[in-house]
Each structure stands twice: as C-alpha cells, then as structure tokens.
Write an enzyme that holds these catalytic residues in place. Structure first.
Site, PDB file in Angstrom:
ATOM      1  CD  GLU A  31      -2.454   1.857   0.467  1.00  0.00           C
ATOM      2  OE1 GLU A  31      -3.372   1.164   0.024  1.00  0.00           O
ATOM      3  OE2 GLU A  31      -2.170   3.009   0.038  1.00  0.00           O
ATOM      4  CG  ASP A  74      -8.760  -3.272  -3.598  1.00  0.00           C
ATOM      5  OD1 ASP A  74      -8.937  -3.413  -2.359  1.00  0.00           O
ATOM      6  OD2 ASP A  74      -9.486  -2.549  -4.304  1.00  0.00           O
ATOM      7  CB  THR A 106      -7.079   4.928  -6.387  1.00  0.00           C
ATOM      8  OG1 THR A 106      -5.662   4.920  -6.607  1.00  0.00           O
ATOM      9  CG2 THR A 106      -7.358   5.144  -4.915  1.00  0.00           C
ATOM     10  N   PRO A 153      -1.928   7.977  -7.883  1.00  0.00           N
ATOM     11  CG  PRO A 153      -2.063   7.299  -5.648  1.00  0.00           C
ATOM     12  CD  PRO A 153      -2.477   8.392  -6.581  1.00  0.00           C
TER      13      PRO A 153
END
Ligand code: SAM
Length: 286
Positions: free
Chosen positions: A106, A155, A157, A164
């Site tokens: 992440e 998963d 954006t 990003p």
C-alpha cells in the site's frame, strides 16, 4: 442542516451520501483521505473525493475479487495484494485455509492508519499472523518482489490523471506482474465501471490479453460505485478463471458457485470493450 457528501461520477451525474458524522479528514503526501459515517452505508473511505469502500456494501466487491481467483487456483498459497489499504480484500483472502501468506503493498500509510481506526470490519486482517504489510508503490515493488506469487490482486484507486493508481494499468506493469507470478499464477485487477469509464476496461483487458496466455473479464454490482456495474480483468498463466476447483464458500453474502459462473456472462455493452477472443471464449462457455 443535514451534511451530504457528493461524488462527481461524470460532468452530468453526481452521487450523494447523507453523512451522520465526519470521522476523519486529512491530507497525506499523495491524496486527501476522509472517513465519513454515512446514513445508508455506515463508515466509508473517500480518497481524493472518490468513494472507495463502504462498510455497508464492501463485501460484494471483496468476495468477488477474492473468491473467483481463490477458487480457480488449486494451491493459492502466496498472495500479493497491491493497494487494498482498507484491509477488506486481505480479510477476505485470509478466510481461505489454503492461503499461507498475504503480502499487501500500500503506497499510503495514512490509509492503513485510518482504516485500522475507523473501518474495523475491513481491517480484521491486519493482525492475522499470515498478513505482511509493505508500504510502497506496487510498480516499484514488482521490480524486486520477495516471492513468486500464486495470486496477484490489484485493488487500487482508479487510473485517474496523476493519481498513484495510474501506473498500475500500463503494459509495463502487466509485464512485471507476469514475471512476479509462478508459472501457474493468476492475476486480477479492478477495471472500473464500464458505463462511466469504458476506457479503463478496454485498455486493461487489451493490455492483459497481450501479456498473458489467458485473459478473462467478470463483473458484479456494487451499489456505491457509479452505475453499480463493476468489472474485474484477469490474466492467467495456466488456469481459466471461469473453471473453478471449489464450489462453495461457507460465509459469503454475495459469492456462490452460480454467481461465479454468471459473472463471466458479459452484456454486449461490456463485451464490445474487451478483445474479441476474450468475449468469444466467454460466450462459448455460457
Ligand atoms: N476498492 C477500491 C476501488 O475499487 O476503487 C480501492 C480501495 S483501496 C483504498 C485503493 C488503494 O490503492 C488506496 O489506499 C491507494 O493508496 C492505493 N494505491 C493507489 N496506487 C497505488 C500504487 N501505485 N501502489 C500501491 N498502492 C496504491
């Protein structure tokens, strides 16, 4: 005076959520991060003004992104998730006893922090001993992955502008994914709402079908995403995602064996966006 959150789905369409309380609002180095307690869907995560995931309907998206590949691969032991900082997908994947380790990459630590605090049903996985967190960019991570993976799930954006997530929809990224998979590996990424952003599904499915021997597209309905219709694009080295090794999941609220099969039946307005060989293979299997 009631508080409302509005998401602009297109210049001509907005979605509104009635907000009971603003639980968090902040700015990371990458994006605006908000958590709203909404009347209809409970605590919900918003990034740069786009609804990401809600407590009320996240199970649909996470069950479909997890169980379709988990049930198509006989030994999904090493799983990489790129994005997914809310934790919902990791929680779902870790329900499988076959999974030995989930590595989640992440890029924004603030998303992890607020999800732990305000989205407790999502973040149940963060304390699982099989869960490993890496803070960083998924594209960069794939240059030197810790393993070869059985499943890689993206998963992220949406590929909006300079956000990003954009780097995760390029052919360079798909090539890196392929090299980070085992020779029987499976890849799935979210490919958005075809009624509002058809170019995301079109470009992702054409790029994935150039890079992988097998490309498949499937869909579900997520009420809080614009138009509801939401797609996933998959690349596979060996297994056909439409076939599956198991026919049940005993805790799902959306996913079943019948839903697994039905999700590959593409409406013509979706089929026309994907490569012919993909839509023809999927229509033959109906
Ligand atoms: N389910 C949501 C959807 O389909 O829109 C996605 C939810 S999840 C919160 C999206 C996550 O992807 C965000 O936390 C974001 O920070 C992360 N992300 C975006 N680009 C990334 C990248 N290049 N590498 C790693 N994580 C990324």
């Amino acid at each position: 005076m009631a508080l409302w959150f509005s998401e602009t789905a297109s210049p001509g369409h907005r979605l509104d959520w009635k907000v009971k309380r603003m639980l968090f609002s902040g700015q990371s180095e990458l994006q605006t991060v908000e958590v709203l307690d909404t009347e209809q869907f409970g605590p919900s995560l918003v990034l740069d003004g786009i609804m990401q995931t809600t407590t009320g309907d996240e199970y649909i998206y996470h069950e479909m992104m997890a169980w379709v590949p988990l049930n198509a691969h006989p030994r999904p032991e090493q799983v990489l998730i790129i994005g997914g900082g809310d934790g919902g997908l990791a929680r779902e994947v870790l329900q499988s006893p076959k999974v030995k380790e989930v590595t989640l990459v992440e890029i924004d630590p603030l998303v992890i922090e607020v999800s732990r605090k305000f989205l407790p049903t999502h973040g149940a996985a963060f304390d699982d001993p099989r869960f490993k967190l890496v803070i960083g960019d998924g594209l960069a991570y794939l240059a030197k992955p810790d393993h070869h993976y059985d499943l890689i799930l993206v998963d992220s954006t949406d590929p909006e502008g300079t956000g990003p997530g954009s780097v995760l929809y390029t052919e360079e990224f798909h090539q890196r994914v392929r090299s980070a998979l085992t020779d029987q590996g499976l890849y799935v990424q979210q490919s958005g709402t075809p009624t509002y952003n058809p170019e995301v599904l079109r470009d992702a499915s054409h790029s994935v079908s150039r890079v992988f021997p097998i490309c498949r597209v499937y869909w579900c309905v997520v009420p809080t995403y614009p138009g509801g219709l939401f797609t996933f694009t998959s690349g596979s080295m060996k297994y056909d995602l439409m076939q599956f090794q198991a026919t049940h999941v005993n805790h799902a609220r959306w996913y079943t064996a019948a839903i697994h099969r039905a999700s590959f039946a593409l409406p013509p307005i979706v089929a026309r966006l994907v490569p012919n060989e993909v839509s023809q293979a999927q229509s033959r299997a109906e």
